[in-house]
Motif scaffolding. Sequence first.
Motif, PDB file in Angstrom:
ATOM      1  N   TYR A 154       0.812  -1.224   0.000  1.00 49.07           N
ATOM      2  CA  TYR A 154       0.000   0.000   0.000  1.00 49.07           C
ATOM      3  C   TYR A 154       0.843   1.270   0.000  1.00 49.07           C
ATOM      4  CZ  TYR A 154      -3.617  -3.375   0.727  1.00 49.07           C
ATOM      5  OH  TYR A 154      -4.438  -4.435   0.549  1.00 49.07           O
ATOM      6  N   GLU A 155       2.157   1.083  -0.178  1.00 52.52           N
ATOM      7  CA  GLU A 155       3.080   2.220  -0.271  1.00 52.52           C
ATOM      8  C   GLU A 155       2.974   3.176   0.918  1.00 52.52           C
ATOM      9  OE1 GLU A 155       2.545   3.922  -4.144  1.00 52.52           O
ATOM     10  OE2 GLU A 155       3.347   2.148  -5.142  1.00 52.52           O
ATOM     11  N   TYR A 156       2.848   2.601   2.116  1.00 54.50           N
ATOM     12  CA  TYR A 156       2.890   3.450   3.311  1.00 54.50           C
ATOM     13  C   TYR A 156       4.308   3.973   3.485  1.00 54.50           C
ATOM     14  CZ  TYR A 156      -1.680   1.740   4.768  1.00 54.50           C
ATOM     15  OH  TYR A 156      -3.021   1.452   4.829  1.00 54.50           O
ATOM     16  N   SER A 157       4.410   5.213   3.939  1.00 48.28           N
ATOM     17  CA  SER A 157       5.761   5.784   4.092  1.00 48.28           C
ATOM     18  C   SER A 157       6.347   5.502   5.476  1.00 48.28           C
ATOM     19  CB  SER A 157       5.729   7.287   3.834  1.00 48.28           C
ATOM     20  OG  SER A 157       4.788   7.874   4.700  1.00 48.28           O
ATOM     21  N   THR A 158       5.572   4.890   6.364  1.00 47.38           N
ATOM     22  CA  THR A 158       6.069   4.533   7.703  1.00 47.38           C
ATOM     23  C   THR A 158       7.276   3.599   7.567  1.00 47.38           C
ATOM     24  OG1 THR A 158       3.815   4.657   8.516  1.00 47.38           O
ATOM     25  CG2 THR A 158       5.399   3.465   9.906  1.00 47.38           C
ATOM     26  N   GLU A 159       8.355   3.918   8.283  1.00 44.43           N
ATOM     27  CA  GLU A 159       9.546   3.075   8.195  1.00 44.43           C
ATOM     28  C   GLU A 159       9.498   1.949   9.222  1.00 44.43           C
ATOM     29  OE1 GLU A 159      13.421   4.834   7.612  1.00 44.43           O
ATOM     30  OE2 GLU A 159      12.473   6.759   7.220  1.00 44.43           O
ATOM     31  N   VAL A 160       9.913   0.757   8.791  1.00 47.26           N
ATOM     32  CA  VAL A 160       9.944  -0.396   9.691  1.00 47.26           C
ATOM     33  C   VAL A 160      11.249  -0.365  10.481  1.00 47.26           C
ATOM     34  CG1 VAL A 160       9.868  -2.915   9.854  1.00 47.26           C
ATOM     35  CG2 VAL A 160       8.531  -1.727   8.087  1.00 47.26           C
ATOM     36  N   LEU A 161      11.104  -0.165  11.786  1.00 42.55           N
ATOM     37  CA  LEU A 161      12.259  -0.027  12.680  1.00 42.55           C
ATOM     38  C   LEU A 161      12.289  -1.282  13.549  1.00 42.55           C
ATOM     39  CD1 LEU A 161      12.863   3.203  14.861  1.00 42.55           C
ATOM     40  CD2 LEU A 161      13.752   0.949  15.404  1.00 42.55           C
ATOM     41  N   ALA A 162      13.047  -2.272  13.121  1.00 41.48           N
ATOM     42  CA  ALA A 162      13.083  -3.542  13.860  1.00 41.48           C
ATOM     43  C   ALA A 162      13.766  -3.317  15.210  1.00 41.48           C
ATOM     44  CB  ALA A 162      13.830  -4.591  13.046  1.00 41.48           C
ATOM     45  N   ALA A 163      13.047  -3.663  16.290  1.00 39.57           N
ATOM     46  CA  ALA A 163      13.551  -3.405  17.642  1.00 39.57           C
ATOM     47  C   ALA A 163      13.653  -4.707  18.416  1.00 39.57           C
ATOM     48  CB  ALA A 163      12.618  -2.428  18.348  1.00 39.57           C
ATOM     49  N   SER A 164      14.248  -4.584  19.616  1.00 43.15           N
ATOM     50  CA  SER A 164      14.452  -5.765  20.464  1.00 43.15           C
ATOM     51  C   SER A 164      15.314  -6.790  19.707  1.00 43.15           C
ATOM     52  CB  SER A 164      13.090  -6.357  20.866  1.00 43.15           C
ATOM     53  OG  SER A 164      13.222  -7.346  21.827  1.00 43.15           O
ATOM     54  N   ILE A 165      16.387  -6.279  19.135  1.00 44.33           N
ATOM     55  CA  ILE A 165      17.335  -7.110  18.375  1.00 44.33           C
ATOM     56  C   ILE A 165      18.305  -7.736  19.378  1.00 44.33           C
ATOM     57  CG2 ILE A 165      19.259  -6.995  16.706  1.00 44.33           C
ATOM     58  CD1 ILE A 165      16.658  -6.461  15.305  1.00 44.33           C
ATOM     59  N   ARG A 166      18.464  -9.053  19.303  1.00 44.84           N
ATOM     60  CA  ARG A 166      19.260  -9.734  20.330  1.00 44.84           C
ATOM     61  C   ARG A 166      20.603 -10.252  19.841  1.00 44.84           C
ATOM     62  NH1 ARG A 166      14.997 -11.113  23.938  1.00 44.84           N
ATOM     63  NH2 ARG A 166      14.148  -9.062  24.346  1.00 44.84           N
ATOM     64  N   HIS A 167      20.739 -10.449  18.519  1.00 44.19           N
ATOM     65  CA  HIS A 167      21.983 -11.033  18.008  1.00 44.19           C
ATOM     66  C   HIS A 167      22.154 -10.687  16.521  1.00 44.19           C
ATOM     67  CE1 HIS A 167      19.268 -13.986  16.356  1.00 44.19           C
ATOM     68  NE2 HIS A 167      18.796 -14.205  17.565  1.00 44.19           N
ATOM     69  N   PRO A 168      23.373 -10.910  15.986  1.00 43.16           N
ATOM     70  CA  PRO A 168      23.642 -10.520  14.597  1.00 43.16           C
ATOM     71  C   PRO A 168      22.699 -11.143  13.564  1.00 43.16           C
ATOM     72  CG  PRO A 168      25.709 -10.909  15.736  1.00 43.16           C
ATOM     73  CD  PRO A 168      24.614 -11.326  16.684  1.00 43.16           C
ATOM     74  N   VAL A 169      22.240 -12.375  13.797  1.00 35.37           N
ATOM     75  CA  VAL A 169      21.364 -13.008  12.790  1.00 35.37           C
ATOM     76  C   VAL A 169      20.053 -12.215  12.656  1.00 35.37           C
ATOM     77  CG1 VAL A 169      20.085 -15.108  12.178  1.00 35.37           C
ATOM     78  CG2 VAL A 169      22.392 -15.292  13.124  1.00 35.37           C
ATOM     79  N   HIS A 170      19.563 -11.681  13.763  1.00 34.65           N
ATOM     80  CA  HIS A 170      18.371 -10.836  13.669  1.00 34.65           C
ATOM     81  C   HIS A 170      18.588  -9.708  12.662  1.00 34.65           C
ATOM     82  CE1 HIS A 170      16.207 -11.723  17.787  1.00 34.65           C
ATOM     83  NE2 HIS A 170      15.696 -12.432  16.807  1.00 34.65           N
ATOM     84  N   LEU A 171      19.750  -9.038  12.777  1.00 34.57           N
ATOM     85  CA  LEU A 171      20.026  -7.903  11.877  1.00 34.57           C
ATOM     86  C   LEU A 171      20.121  -8.359  10.424  1.00 34.57           C
ATOM     87  CD1 LEU A 171      21.672  -4.768  11.775  1.00 34.57           C
ATOM     88  CD2 LEU A 171      23.112  -6.464  10.677  1.00 34.57           C
ATOM     89  N   VAL A 172      20.834  -9.450  10.200  1.00 40.60           N
ATOM     90  CA  VAL A 172      21.021  -9.913   8.816  1.00 40.60           C
ATOM     91  C   VAL A 172      19.671 -10.278   8.193  1.00 40.60           C
ATOM     92  CG1 VAL A 172      22.057 -11.723   7.380  1.00 40.60           C
ATOM     93  CG2 VAL A 172      23.383 -10.696   9.226  1.00 40.60           C
ATOM     94  N   ARG A 173      18.845 -10.991   8.956  1.00 38.10           N
ATOM     95  CA  ARG A 173      17.537 -11.387   8.413  1.00 38.10           C
ATOM     96  C   ARG A 173      16.641 -10.152   8.174  1.00 38.10           C
ATOM     97  NH1 ARG A 173      15.913 -14.067   5.699  1.00 38.10           N
ATOM     98  NH2 ARG A 173      13.991 -14.927   6.563  1.00 38.10           N
ATOM     99  N   CYS A 174      16.717  -9.183   9.098  1.00 39.69           N
ATOM    100  CA  CYS A 174      15.918  -7.952   8.912  1.00 39.69           C
ATOM    101  C   CYS A 174      16.369  -7.229   7.645  1.00 39.69           C
ATOM    102  CB  CYS A 174      16.063  -7.020  10.120  1.00 39.69           C
ATOM    103  SG  CYS A 174      15.103  -7.559  11.529  1.00 39.69           S
ATOM    104  N   ALA A 175      17.674  -7.205   7.407  1.00 42.78           N
ATOM    105  CA  ALA A 175      18.195  -6.550   6.203  1.00 42.78           C
ATOM    106  C   ALA A 175      17.699  -7.290   4.958  1.00 42.78           C
ATOM    107  CB  ALA A 175      19.716  -6.513   6.253  1.00 42.78           C
TER     108      ALA A 175
END
Length: 213
Positions: A154-175
């Motif tokens: 729906y082309e919302y301009s809200t940015e997805v800010l992944a929070a409560s990140i616990r380890h590097p794999v979380h970041l890689v998968r979010c990316a």
Amino acid sequence: MKIFIDSADVTEIRDAVSLGVVDGVTTNPSLVAKTGRPLAAVIREICEIVDGPISAEVIATDAQGMIREARELAAIHPNVVIKVPLIAEGLRAIKSLISEGIRANATLCFSAPQALLAAKAGARYISPFLGRIDDVGGDGLELISQIVTIYRNYEYSTEVLAASIRHPVHLVRCAELGADVCTIPYKVILQLLSHPLTDVGLSKFLKDAKKTP
Ligand code: E4P
């Protein structure tokens, strides 16, 4: 992908900023309480250290109270973004803050419908807490995937800010999933950099360099 540091500790924020990888900061009432300092003083100092969005959270649970606190926090610096909990009063507050030109970060998001409503209300950021979902046997990354898909549809301009990140794999998968931002504790930022083969390789190069005439 933007990287924010999830911290209210100005010493570790300074250390992280010196790495040149920090685009913004998120705080929450628990992180600020750990510092033993007043919220406004902490936010003011963070704004002097980081030139990017700085999230500061309201503690009122009624829209009028949230708006009052938000105005005070937003007056500290133009980079301040107001973290508002994803409850009905929070949505009301977000709508009104937007009309005043104050950006909101809808926090404590644990479901796709919550994220959809936050986008419709006009939140600048949505903060799904993926680590806390994993903690109770859910799949935090699946939620990130759902929100990214819905916002793209729906082309919302809200940015997805992944929070409560616990380890590097979380970041890689979010990316990989296309989250716009990950907010990460300093300890995890350092873990992102760490690799045993880098350490072994560096130590061998330094040893060999000594043999160079
Ligand atoms: C988000 O903005 C929150 O401050 C944070 O990511 C919560 O993380 P936690 O679940 O590790 O407390």
